[in-house]
Design an enzyme around this catalytic site. Structure first.
Site, mmCIF file in Angstrom:
data_model
loop_
_atom_site.group_PDB
_atom_site.id
_atom_site.type_symbol
_atom_site.label_atom_id
_atom_site.label_comp_id
_atom_site.label_asym_id
_atom_site.label_seq_id
_atom_site.Cartn_x
_atom_site.Cartn_y
_atom_site.Cartn_z
ATOM 1 N N LYS A 22 78.390 6.441 -3.028
ATOM 2 C CA LYS A 22 78.290 5.442 -2.064
ATOM 3 C C LYS A 22 77.416 4.345 -2.392
ATOM 4 C CE LYS A 22 74.926 5.846 -0.201
ATOM 5 N NZ LYS A 22 73.516 6.415 1.250
ATOM 6 N N SER A 23 77.065 4.067 -3.737
ATOM 7 C CA SER A 23 75.924 3.020 -3.717
ATOM 8 C C SER A 23 77.102 1.627 -4.158
ATOM 9 C CB SER A 23 74.895 3.222 -4.396
ATOM 10 O OG SER A 23 74.274 3.580 -4.308
ATOM 11 N N ARG A 27 79.080 -0.996 -2.537
ATOM 12 C CA ARG A 27 78.690 -3.225 -3.171
ATOM 13 C C ARG A 27 79.879 -3.592 -3.391
ATOM 14 N NH1 ARG A 27 73.856 0.176 -3.854
ATOM 15 N NH2 ARG A 27 71.980 -0.717 -4.240
ATOM 16 N N GLY A 96 72.609 2.399 5.278
ATOM 17 C CA GLY A 96 71.874 0.903 5.149
ATOM 18 C C GLY A 96 72.729 0.304 3.773
ATOM 19 N N GLN A 172 66.876 -1.343 -1.186
ATOM 20 C CA GLN A 172 68.046 -2.733 -0.668
ATOM 21 C C GLN A 172 67.619 -3.543 -0.319
ATOM 22 O OE1 GLN A 172 69.824 0.371 2.041
ATOM 23 N NE2 GLN A 172 70.621 1.811 1.103
ATOM 24 N N ASP A 314 66.107 9.874 -4.008
ATOM 25 C CA ASP A 314 67.299 10.994 -3.292
ATOM 26 C C ASP A 314 67.427 11.721 -3.881
ATOM 27 O OD1 ASP A 314 67.699 9.252 -1.322
ATOM 28 O OD2 ASP A 314 69.865 8.130 -2.427
ATOM 29 N N ASN A 337 59.592 6.625 0.354
ATOM 30 C CA ASN A 337 60.433 5.611 0.722
ATOM 31 C C ASN A 337 61.823 6.745 1.262
ATOM 32 O OD1 ASN A 337 62.051 6.303 -1.507
ATOM 33 N ND2 ASN A 337 63.131 4.727 -1.843
ATOM 34 N N ARG A 345 62.114 12.105 5.658
ATOM 35 C CA ARG A 345 62.831 12.994 4.415
ATOM 36 C C ARG A 345 61.293 14.004 3.654
ATOM 37 N NH1 ARG A 345 67.726 10.700 1.093
ATOM 38 N NH2 ARG A 345 69.009 11.286 2.812
ATOM 39 N N ARG A 387 71.285 14.924 2.945
ATOM 40 C CA ARG A 387 70.749 15.778 1.574
ATOM 41 C C ARG A 387 70.370 16.848 2.651
ATOM 42 N NH1 ARG A 387 73.018 12.466 -1.619
ATOM 43 N NH2 ARG A 387 73.014 10.346 -1.957
#
Length: 426
Positions: A22-23, A27, A96, A172, A314, A337, A345, A387
């Site tokens: 995904k990241s 991008r 995000g 991010q 994550d 975070n 979370r 997740r």
């Protein structure tokens, strides 16, 4: 609400070809859109977050061709910033990786934009990024609550200069500013305030930016100097790595139940920090084998660990459920975070771990997990967080079933996750 009950899984064995990261996907899509030339992305992730980015790029005038299975995408770059002919409202769900980078990129060109999303997106902070953008000349306002989306952006260009970004909440913010900075009219110096979280995600950003032909000076992750008036250049073909965060569930499954599981699409040459999850499993007692583009996990005797997971928050979630199968009390530290992700979370993980019988201590930025003698059957709430659903599927590796509420929330990053898990357990 839909639910899925997983019966106890007696064995795990096989190979998984990972869906795209995904990241990396989002991008690369954004930089391909801004670049001069055509980029062909392969192994693109097909998921909600990527769909939100693609829909936004189409609205912004970017042309692309998507394959039938949505894993190949040929993007015709604009070779400049976005300049649509009309005011646009872009709905970005809870992505995000779309909201933050687009907020910065839309400041570069011309036009008026509203960026909005799902209710949870309006609870995810963006103030540190907006403050930095304003310091570089951006025209951004909050439409509802200060420091949170939705945003109204008027494209005015960015003039660079020296800006500060708080690195302690989300990487991010820095990623978004870094990707916009090369198109500024003057050199940009970004100074990091506080401790930079999720540093490996910045490495992903820098690696992809270099692939698209821009230069950045990284001074030990404390200061970044970005020359002005650069142009992103399409690299031609771009292979999206497998998603290392998604690999964590299958590697953990092997560690708990193995068998042997081989995940392909990541390895020792990966640009994603989350491959370090395998090192954490090794520290717990799992046998790990590395190749350039694969990782193999084999069952070991799992022991508890006490570890700082700030660099891979994550993947650290998977350690929390793997801890249910480890001897002793596992401590996952420096993950504040977690609280500003798809859900809080830390609170969610503590609540659901207790349901299956674990003794849990939840601190402001840590969680400790002591497993019970035997796990209890429970209905796991997933908080619309992909997740959470995938992590708690691992409970089925015990002698106890587990019920996952709203299993479809995995569509954010891994729509066919439960099918893949079933393949390994047949």
């Amino acid at each position: 609400m839909e639910s899925l009950t997983l019966q106890p899984i007696s064995k795990i064995n096989g190979q998984i070809n990972l869906p795209g990261s995904k990241s990396v996907s989002n991008r690369a899509l954004l930089l391909a859109a801004l670049a001069s030339g055509t980029t062909k992305l392969t192994n693109l992730l097909d998921s909600d977050d990527i769909r939100h980015m693609l829909n936004a790029l189409k609205a912004l005038g970017v042309e692309y061709k998507l394959s039938a299975n949505k894993t190949e995408c040929e993007v015709t770059g604009l070779g400049r910033a976005f300049e649509p002919n009309e005011a646009l409202e872009l709905f970005l769900g809870n992505a995000g990786t779309a909201m933050r980078p687009l907020a910065a990129a839309l400041c570069l060109g011309q036009g008026e934009f509203v960026l909005t999303g799902e209710p949870r997106m309006k609870e995810r902070p963006i103030g540190h990024l907006v403050t930095a953008l304003k310091a570089a000349g951006a025209d951004v306002e909050y439409l509802e609550n200060e420091n949170y989306p939705p945003l109204k952006i008027k494209g005015t260009g960015l003039h660079g200069g020296t800006v500060e970004i708080d690195g302690s909440i989300s990487s991010q913010f820095l990623t978004a500013f870094l990707m916009a900075a090369p198109l500024s009219t003057q050199e940009t110096t970004i100074k990091i305030v506080g401790d930079l979280v999720s540093k490996p995600y910045i490495d992903i950003t820098l690696d992809i930016m270099a692939t698209f032909g821009v230069k950045i000076e990284n001074q030990n992750y404390q200061t970044f100097v970005v020359p002005a008036n650069q142009t992103y250049v399409a690299p031609g073909d771009f292979l999206v790595e497998g998603d290392a965060s998604s690999a964590s569930y299958f590697l953990a499954a092997a560690a708990i139940k193995g068998g042997e599981v081989k995940v392909t699409g990541i390895g020792k040459k990966s640009i994603q920090g989350d491959v370090q999850f395998a090192d954490a499993l090794a520290a717990m007692g799992t046998e790990i084998e590395w190749g350039d583009d694969y990782v193999i996990a084999r069952k070991g005797e799992l022991n508890a660990i006490d570890m700082d997971f700030n660099h891979i928050p994550d993947a650290a979630m998977t350690i929390a459920t793997a801890a249910l199968f480890a001897k002793g009390t596992t401590s996952i530290r420096n993950v504040y975070n977690w609280r500003v992700k798809e859900t809080d979370r830390l609170a969610a993980m503590a609540t659901e771990l207790r349901k299956v019988g674990a003794v849990v201590e939840e601190g402001e930025d840590y969680i400790t997990i002591t497993p019970p003698a035997s796990l209890q059957h429970a209905s796991i709430d997933t908080y619309d967080d992909h997740r959470m659903a995938m992590c708690f599927s691992l409970v089925a590796l015990s002698d106890t079933p587990v019920t996952i509420n709203d299993p479809g929330c995995t569509s954010k990053t891994f729509p066919d996750y439960f099918d893949k898990l079933k393949e390994l357990s047949c």
